[in-house]
Write a protein that holds these residues in place. Structure first.
Motif, PDB file in Angstrom:
ATOM      1  N   LYS A   1       0.802  -1.347   0.085  1.00 35.17           N
ATOM      2  CA  LYS A   1      -0.080  -0.148  -0.177  1.00 35.17           C
ATOM      3  C   LYS A   1       0.974   1.400   0.003  1.00 35.17           C
ATOM      4  CE  LYS A   1      -3.950  -2.056   2.307  1.00 35.17           C
ATOM      5  NZ  LYS A   1      -4.846  -1.925   3.683  1.00 35.17           N
ATOM      6  N   ALA A   2       1.739   1.351   0.836  1.00 39.07           N
ATOM      7  CA  ALA A   2       2.939   2.350   0.757  1.00 39.07           C
ATOM      8  C   ALA A   2       3.589   2.693  -0.612  1.00 39.07           C
ATOM      9  CB  ALA A   2       3.874   2.110   1.747  1.00 39.07           C
ATOM     10  N   VAL A   3       3.835   1.540  -1.245  1.00 36.02           N
ATOM     11  CA  VAL A   3       4.620   1.718  -2.556  1.00 36.02           C
ATOM     12  C   VAL A   3       3.881   2.220  -3.602  1.00 36.02           C
ATOM     13  CG1 VAL A   3       5.614   0.447  -4.408  1.00 36.02           C
ATOM     14  CG2 VAL A   3       6.293  -0.130  -1.934  1.00 36.02           C
ATOM     15  N   MET A   4       2.567   1.938  -3.515  1.00 35.41           N
ATOM     16  CA  MET A   4       1.553   2.532  -4.528  1.00 35.41           C
ATOM     17  C   MET A   4       1.169   3.944  -4.054  1.00 35.41           C
ATOM     18  SD  MET A   4       0.853   0.015  -6.594  1.00 35.41           S
ATOM     19  CE  MET A   4      -0.796   0.598  -7.261  1.00 35.41           C
ATOM     20  N   SER A   5       1.071   4.038  -2.858  1.00 32.85           N
ATOM     21  CA  SER A   5       0.668   5.659  -2.424  1.00 32.85           C
ATOM     22  C   SER A   5       2.063   6.496  -2.970  1.00 32.85           C
ATOM     23  CB  SER A   5       0.736   5.833  -0.842  1.00 32.85           C
ATOM     24  OG  SER A   5       0.612   6.958  -0.515  1.00 32.85           O
ATOM     25  N   TRP A   6       3.189   5.762  -2.701  1.00 35.49           N
ATOM     26  CA  TRP A   6       4.493   6.878  -3.154  1.00 35.49           C
ATOM     27  C   TRP A   6       4.641   7.127  -4.493  1.00 35.49           C
ATOM     28  CZ3 TRP A   6       8.230   2.864  -0.253  1.00 35.49           C
ATOM     29  CH2 TRP A   6       7.970   3.262   1.105  1.00 35.49           C
ATOM     30  N   PHE A   7       3.888   6.037  -5.553  1.00 37.50           N
ATOM     31  CA  PHE A   7       3.898   6.003  -6.794  1.00 37.50           C
ATOM     32  C   PHE A   7       2.836   7.114  -7.284  1.00 37.50           C
ATOM     33  CE2 PHE A   7       2.123   4.701 -10.736  1.00 37.50           C
ATOM     34  CZ  PHE A   7       3.121   4.954 -11.690  1.00 37.50           C
TER      35      PHE A   7
ATOM     36  N   GLN B   1       2.122   9.663  -5.564  1.00 37.62           N
ATOM     37  CA  GLN B   1       2.409  10.945  -5.279  1.00 37.62           C
ATOM     38  C   GLN B   1       3.550  11.560  -5.992  1.00 37.62           C
ATOM     39  OE1 GLN B   1       1.853  12.195  -1.139  1.00 37.62           O
ATOM     40  NE2 GLN B   1       1.036   9.658  -0.934  1.00 37.62           N
ATOM     41  N   ASN B   2       3.942  10.536  -7.028  1.00 42.55           N
ATOM     42  CA  ASN B   2       5.332  10.934  -7.831  1.00 42.55           C
ATOM     43  C   ASN B   2       6.434  10.929  -7.028  1.00 42.55           C
ATOM     44  OD1 ASN B   2       3.860  11.133 -10.144  1.00 42.55           O
ATOM     45  ND2 ASN B   2       2.998  13.253  -9.615  1.00 42.55           N
ATOM     46  N   PHE B   3       6.479  10.316  -5.652  1.00 39.77           N
ATOM     47  CA  PHE B   3       7.854  10.023  -5.125  1.00 39.77           C
ATOM     48  C   PHE B   3       8.715   9.288  -5.544  1.00 39.77           C
ATOM     49  CE2 PHE B   3       5.130  11.223  -1.063  1.00 39.77           C
ATOM     50  CZ  PHE B   3       5.331  12.722  -1.419  1.00 39.77           C
ATOM     51  N   ILE B   4       8.176   8.344  -6.409  1.00 43.78           N
ATOM     52  CA  ILE B   4       9.162   6.920  -7.073  1.00 43.78           C
ATOM     53  C   ILE B   4       8.543   6.704  -8.328  1.00 43.78           C
ATOM     54  CG2 ILE B   4       9.866   5.857  -4.848  1.00 43.78           C
ATOM     55  CD1 ILE B   4       7.401   3.665  -5.713  1.00 43.78           C
ATOM     56  N   SER B   5       9.610   6.509  -9.270  1.00 47.98           N
ATOM     57  CA  SER B   5       9.203   6.300 -10.678  1.00 47.98           C
ATOM     58  C   SER B   5       8.486   4.880 -10.764  1.00 47.98           C
ATOM     59  CB  SER B   5      10.404   6.096 -11.567  1.00 47.98           C
ATOM     60  OG  SER B   5      11.320   4.956 -11.172  1.00 47.98           O
ATOM     61  N   MET B   6       8.212   4.753 -11.903  1.00 46.04           N
ATOM     62  CA  MET B   6       7.178   3.495 -12.492  1.00 46.04           C
ATOM     63  C   MET B   6       8.147   2.272 -12.073  1.00 46.04           C
ATOM     64  SD  MET B   6       5.009   2.491 -15.860  1.00 46.04           S
ATOM     65  CE  MET B   6       3.687   3.689 -15.380  1.00 46.04           C
TER      66      MET B   6
ATOM     67  N   SER C   1       7.465  -0.887  -9.682  1.00 45.66           N
ATOM     68  CA  SER C   1       7.228  -2.075 -10.226  1.00 45.66           C
ATOM     69  C   SER C   1       8.493  -3.114  -9.479  1.00 45.66           C
ATOM     70  CB  SER C   1       7.498  -2.412 -11.894  1.00 45.66           C
ATOM     71  OG  SER C   1       6.507  -1.469 -12.347  1.00 45.66           O
ATOM     72  N   THR C   2       9.500  -2.720  -9.630  1.00 44.58           N
ATOM     73  CA  THR C   2      10.510  -3.488  -8.886  1.00 44.58           C
ATOM     74  C   THR C   2      10.266  -3.870  -7.475  1.00 44.58           C
ATOM     75  OG1 THR C   2      12.160  -2.257 -10.352  1.00 44.58           O
ATOM     76  CG2 THR C   2      12.954  -3.472  -8.439  1.00 44.58           C
ATOM     77  N   GLN C   3       9.972  -2.866  -6.830  1.00 38.85           N
ATOM     78  CA  GLN C   3       9.327  -3.037  -5.240  1.00 38.85           C
ATOM     79  C   GLN C   3       8.298  -3.977  -5.136  1.00 38.85           C
ATOM     80  OE1 GLN C   3       9.712   0.060  -2.270  1.00 38.85           O
ATOM     81  NE2 GLN C   3      10.573   1.513  -3.741  1.00 38.85           N
ATOM     82  N   LEU C   4       7.114  -3.582  -6.098  1.00 39.40           N
ATOM     83  CA  LEU C   4       6.079  -4.725  -5.924  1.00 39.40           C
ATOM     84  C   LEU C   4       6.343  -6.219  -6.500  1.00 39.40           C
ATOM     85  CD1 LEU C   4       3.470  -2.209  -7.798  1.00 39.40           C
ATOM     86  CD2 LEU C   4       3.593  -3.056  -5.133  1.00 39.40           C
ATOM     87  N   GLU C   5       7.284  -6.375  -7.113  1.00 40.54           N
ATOM     88  CA  GLU C   5       7.641  -7.586  -7.527  1.00 40.54           C
ATOM     89  C   GLU C   5       8.535  -8.296  -6.494  1.00 40.54           C
ATOM     90  OE1 GLU C   5       7.984 -10.856  -9.935  1.00 40.54           O
ATOM     91  OE2 GLU C   5       6.849  -9.295 -10.278  1.00 40.54           O
ATOM     92  N   SER C   6       9.416  -7.505  -5.921  1.00 43.55           N
ATOM     93  CA  SER C   6       9.857  -7.946  -4.677  1.00 43.55           C
ATOM     94  C   SER C   6       9.101  -8.412  -3.458  1.00 43.55           C
ATOM     95  CB  SER C   6      11.060  -7.066  -3.895  1.00 43.55           C
ATOM     96  OG  SER C   6      11.711  -7.458  -2.965  1.00 43.55           O
ATOM     97  N   ILE C   7       8.076  -7.629  -3.504  1.00 43.97           N
ATOM     98  CA  ILE C   7       7.218  -7.790  -2.252  1.00 43.97           C
ATOM     99  C   ILE C   7       6.217  -9.277  -2.388  1.00 43.97           C
ATOM    100  CG2 ILE C   7       4.873  -7.205  -1.334  1.00 43.97           C
ATOM    101  CD1 ILE C   7       6.054  -4.305  -1.595  1.00 43.97           C
ATOM    102  N   LYS C   8       6.067  -9.404  -4.047  1.00 42.83           N
ATOM    103  CA  LYS C   8       5.149 -10.603  -4.318  1.00 42.83           C
ATOM    104  C   LYS C   8       5.992 -11.718  -4.179  1.00 42.83           C
ATOM    105  CE  LYS C   8       2.833 -12.180  -8.394  1.00 42.83           C
ATOM    106  NZ  LYS C   8       2.572 -11.938 -10.091  1.00 42.83           N
ATOM    107  N   LYS C   9       7.287 -11.696  -4.530  1.00 35.04           N
ATOM    108  CA  LYS C   9       8.074 -12.755  -4.330  1.00 35.04           C
ATOM    109  C   LYS C   9       8.380 -13.386  -2.696  1.00 35.04           C
ATOM    110  CE  LYS C   9      11.040 -12.390  -8.218  1.00 35.04           C
ATOM    111  NZ  LYS C   9      12.576 -12.041  -8.759  1.00 35.04           N
TER     112      LYS C   9
END
Length: 199
Positions: A107-113, A115-120, A124-132
């Motif tokens: 949820k935090a990563v999606m919120s950062w994205f 709000q343009n705090f992180i790039s796409m 994607s990299t962080q979400l993939e890591s979380i998924k694994k």
């Protein structure tokens, strides 16, 4: 003699969880002259393949149940199994807590994205890591809970006078497998049983 043993349409108490203690094959069961026997699956297919001899089912079943009753009535054994069961439940709770933290991080990563705090790419990299990480934890949890046993309930059940069907349900629920080796001379029926519990 192996060829004379015919398939038995009625289940035996340990059917499906009894294994040969010599070659590791599952023990088949069948009838011969009115009695039910367990026979190594290898010998059932090709007589003489395994050195384990046929075992009379009523003796094996009675002996196994007496051992089960003794195990569940022994206070030291009970305490050991309860500690092990409680420890597994604690491990499961820790895994669930880690999964909850990962859900919050997603949820935090999606919120950062948003709000343009992180790039796409970073998102994607962080979400993939979380998924694994989630997948690995879920696999651990599944493996641990697949045969999570209520030991206290098992202890209570073992102390009751159970019917054949209830005994069969008990052993298939709480026991992963039993290995058997028949020892002694041809007409002797001495059996070594080794129990492998789910907990």
């Amino acid at each position: 003699r192996y060829k004379k043993i015919r398939e038995d349409k009625y289940p035996s108490m340990l059917q499906g969880i009894l294994y040969c203690g010599i070659c590791g094959r599952k023990m088949a069961h069948g009838r011969y002259k009115g009695d039910t026997y367990y026979i190594c699956g290898a010998n059932k297919e090709h007589a003489g393949t395994c050195q384990n001899r046929i075992c009379k089912a009523d003796i094996i079943d009675t002996t196994a149940w007496k051992i089960i009753e003794k195990i569940y009535k022994d206070e030291k054994t009970i305490r050991k199994y309860i500690r092990k069961s409680d420890s597994m439940q604690n491990q499961n709770e820790k895994i669930k807590h880690e999964l909850s933290k990962l859900a919050e991080k997603r949820k935090a990563v999606m919120s950062w994205f948003s709000q343009n705090f992180i790039s796409m790419t970073d998102c994607s990299t962080q979400l993939e890591s979380i998924k694994k990480k989630e997948l690995a934890l879920q696999q651990q949890l599944s493996a641990k809970t697949e045969h999570t046993i209520d030991v206290r309930s098992a202890i209570s059940s073992a102390k009751l006078s159970l019917s054949f069907e209830e005994k069969r349900k008990f052993v298939t629920t709480y026991i992963k497998k039993i290995t058997v080796i028949r020892k002694g001379e041809q007409h002797q029926r001495n059996y070594d049983l080794d129990f492998h519990f789910f907990f």
